[in-house]
Write an enzyme that holds these catalytic residues in place. Structure first.
Site, PDB file in Angstrom:
ATOM      1  N   GLU A   1       0.728  -1.003   0.218  1.00 48.41           N
ATOM      2  CA  GLU A   1       0.361  -0.152   0.112  1.00 48.41           C
ATOM      3  C   GLU A   1       1.172   1.339   0.277  1.00 48.41           C
ATOM      4  OE1 GLU A   1      -2.597  -0.174   3.328  1.00 48.41           O
ATOM      5  OE2 GLU A   1      -3.548  -1.994   2.357  1.00 48.41           O
TER       6      GLU A   1
ATOM      7  N   GLU B   1      -5.965 -10.079  -1.718  1.00 46.51           N
ATOM      8  CA  GLU B   1      -6.120 -10.976  -0.853  1.00 46.51           C
ATOM      9  C   GLU B   1      -8.854 -10.599  -0.882  1.00 46.51           C
ATOM     10  OE1 GLU B   1      -5.765  -7.325   2.049  1.00 46.51           O
ATOM     11  OE2 GLU B   1      -3.178  -7.435   1.603  1.00 46.51           O
TER      12      GLU B   1
ATOM     13  N   ASP C   1      -0.597  -4.273  -3.111  1.00 50.75           N
ATOM     14  CA  ASP C   1      -1.956  -2.609  -2.869  1.00 50.75           C
ATOM     15  C   ASP C   1      -3.297  -3.818  -3.147  1.00 50.75           C
ATOM     16  OD1 ASP C   1      -2.858  -0.084  -2.389  1.00 50.75           O
ATOM     17  OD2 ASP C   1      -0.404   0.777  -3.496  1.00 50.75           O
TER      18      ASP C   1
HETATM   19  C1  XIL Z   1      -6.555  -6.788   8.396  1.00 51.92           C
HETATM   20  C2  XIL Z   1      -6.401  -8.360   8.793  1.00 51.92           C
HETATM   21  O1  XIL Z   1      -7.301  -8.776   7.703  1.00 51.92           O
HETATM   22  C3  XIL Z   1      -7.342  -7.699  10.375  1.00 51.92           C
HETATM   23  O2  XIL Z   1      -7.723  -9.126  11.181  1.00 51.92           O
HETATM   24  C4  XIL Z   1      -6.636  -6.816  10.599  1.00 51.92           C
HETATM   25  O3  XIL Z   1      -7.434  -6.397  12.183  1.00 51.92           O
HETATM   26  C5  XIL Z   1      -5.895  -5.382  10.515  1.00 51.92           C
HETATM   27  O4  XIL Z   1      -5.618  -5.873   9.395  1.00 51.92           O
HETATM   28  N1  XIL Z   1      -5.107  -4.662   3.867  1.00 51.92           N
HETATM   29  C6  XIL Z   1      -3.910  -5.677   3.793  1.00 51.92           C
HETATM   30  C7  XIL Z   1      -4.527  -6.584   5.395  1.00 51.92           C
HETATM   31  O5  XIL Z   1      -3.387  -5.618   2.977  1.00 51.92           O
HETATM   32  O6  XIL Z   1      -3.519  -6.390   5.478  1.00 51.92           O
HETATM   33  C8  XIL Z   1      -5.196  -7.055   5.973  1.00 51.92           C
HETATM   34  O7  XIL Z   1      -5.571  -7.070   6.882  1.00 51.92           O
HETATM   35  C9  XIL Z   1      -6.291  -6.081   5.148  1.00 51.92           C
HETATM   36  C10 XIL Z   1      -6.688  -4.577   4.227  1.00 51.92           C
END
Ligand code: XIL
Length: 363
Positions: free
Chosen positions: A169, A278, A215
């Site tokens: 990010e 993700e 990202d």
């Molecule tokens: C999130 C997790 O899912 C949560 O449990 C935590 O509280 C915050 O982070 N982008 C990312 C991830 O790269 O690491 C994030 O994960 C979600 C957004």
């Protein structure tokens, strides 16, 4: 001694997993919609690996969660356990237990491990340790602490972790780099210098690891896509080792699937590996309270899963690193309390229409 205990607990977990999957097969045999036989409709038939982000406590305490991962997934990511704030308690001080547990689990069941994330601007939760937030030093000293961290983590899991989100990010939705006011790495090292440096350090620690820039927002911001492609073009020009683009893809049924296709093809146009890193597909982007997960929403979500899966299959196979789900079942999703039901398995670990959509997409 520790190793023996870890091994014993995974052996017990293994037993539970076999038991749980026998039970699951009985359940599946009873399902009418749609029928599951031993060799159809499984994510493992996909031409690219599907994976999931894991919560270590749930993994240890919920046998069905663990058995679903073993049965359905080929790759795992730590949802939080490998973030800097989860690992590092002070300069040169680490607590490795959770990350080690994940790595042991993955190795026991022959799952690929994707590491997440070495460098991130975020300062909340497990993202960044307090000692880094409060660190003060020269640019060279900041580069040094970054290098120490990356070297410690990547070296520990060298040969075990296949790939890393090296920087997470760094680019805003308007395509510009996150400024000094938002990112201590930009502030103290400069950008893109801190990004190049992170990748160089990771490569030095494990020359075989595949290194990703990760990202969000590729599916809704063309400026972000351009920003990311410009960054990686620059890195390649500067001789910085980068192997892939991670697209988080926290998306939803409110998005036009054509924009998701554009995100994937634009990342693929770099020639690098492409990872949907993700994935979750929301049905309640509006955060409406009191809504339920209706069949209509389930079908819409299934269609989106089908398209994401198909668009990935459509890029050159050698660039297709895989799709990682951000969680296993709906109630383990970080979005569950919105409320939302964004994943492939329901609260009881049953395959949702989303699952069958994902399978249809790559077939
Ligand atoms: C999130 C997790 O899912 C949560 O449990 C935590 O509280 C915050 O982070 N982008 C990312 C991830 O790269 O690491 C994030 O994960 C979600 C957004």
């Amino acid at each position: 001694m520790k190793k023996i205990i870890a091994l014993a607990s995974f052996l017990i977990m293994g037993g539970l997993i076999i038991l749980a999957s026998c039970k699951k097969d009985e359940l599946n045999n009873n399902r009418t919609n749609p029928p599951v036989t031993s060799n159809d409709s499984t994510l493992k038939l996909s031409p690219f690996p599907w994976g999931a982000a894991l919560n270590i406590n749930t993994l240890k305490n919920n046998a069905k969660y663990a058995s679903t991962v073993v049965k359905e997934m080929q790759s795992v990511t730590a949802e939080n356990a490998m973030k800097m704030g989860a690992l590092s308690t002070g300069r040169g001080q680490y607590k490795w237990e959770d990350a080690d547990d994940l790595v042991n689990f993955a190795q026991t069941y022959n799952l690929r491990i994707h590491g997440h994330a070495l460098v991130w601007y975020k300062q909340s939760g497990t993202s960044m340790p307090a000692w880094v937030i409060h660190f003060s030093g020269t640019k060279e000293e900041w580069k040094q602490i970054m290098k120490e961290h990356i070297t410690a983590v990547v070296t520990r899991y060298k040969g075990k972790v296949t790939s890393w989100d090296v920087v997470n990010e760094a680019i805003k939705d308007d395509g510009t780099f996150r400024p000094a006011s938002e990112c201590i790495w930009t502030k103290n090292i400069g950008v893109p210098e801190y990004i190049d440096w992170a990748f160089q350090c990771a490569h030095e620690a494990d020359p075989d690891a595949l290194l990703f820039y990760n990202d969000f927002g590729h599916e809704y911001s063309s400026a972000k896509r351009t920003g990311v492609n410009n960054l990686v073009a620059g890195m390649k020009q500067r001789g910085v080792p980068i192997h892939g683009i991670g697209m988080q893809m926290h998306t939803g049924i409110h998005r036009n699937v054509n924009d998701i296709r554009t995100a994937i093809t634009t990342a693929a146009s770099t020639g690098l590996l492409v990872h949907i890193s993700e994935l979750d597909i929301k049905v309640n982007n509006e955060l409406a309270q009191g809504i339920t997960f209706t069949e209509d929403l389930a079908q819409k979500q299934s269609y989106h899963y089908q398209m994401v899966s198909k668009f990935m299959k459509d890029i050159p196979e050698k660039q297709c690193f895989g799709i990682t789900m951000w969680g296993v079942h709906d109630s383990s999703s970080w979005l569950h309390s919105n409320p939302d039901w964004p994943l492939l398995f329901d609260n009881d670990f049953e395959r949702k229409p989303a699952y069958y959509g994902a399978v249809k997409g790559f077939q």
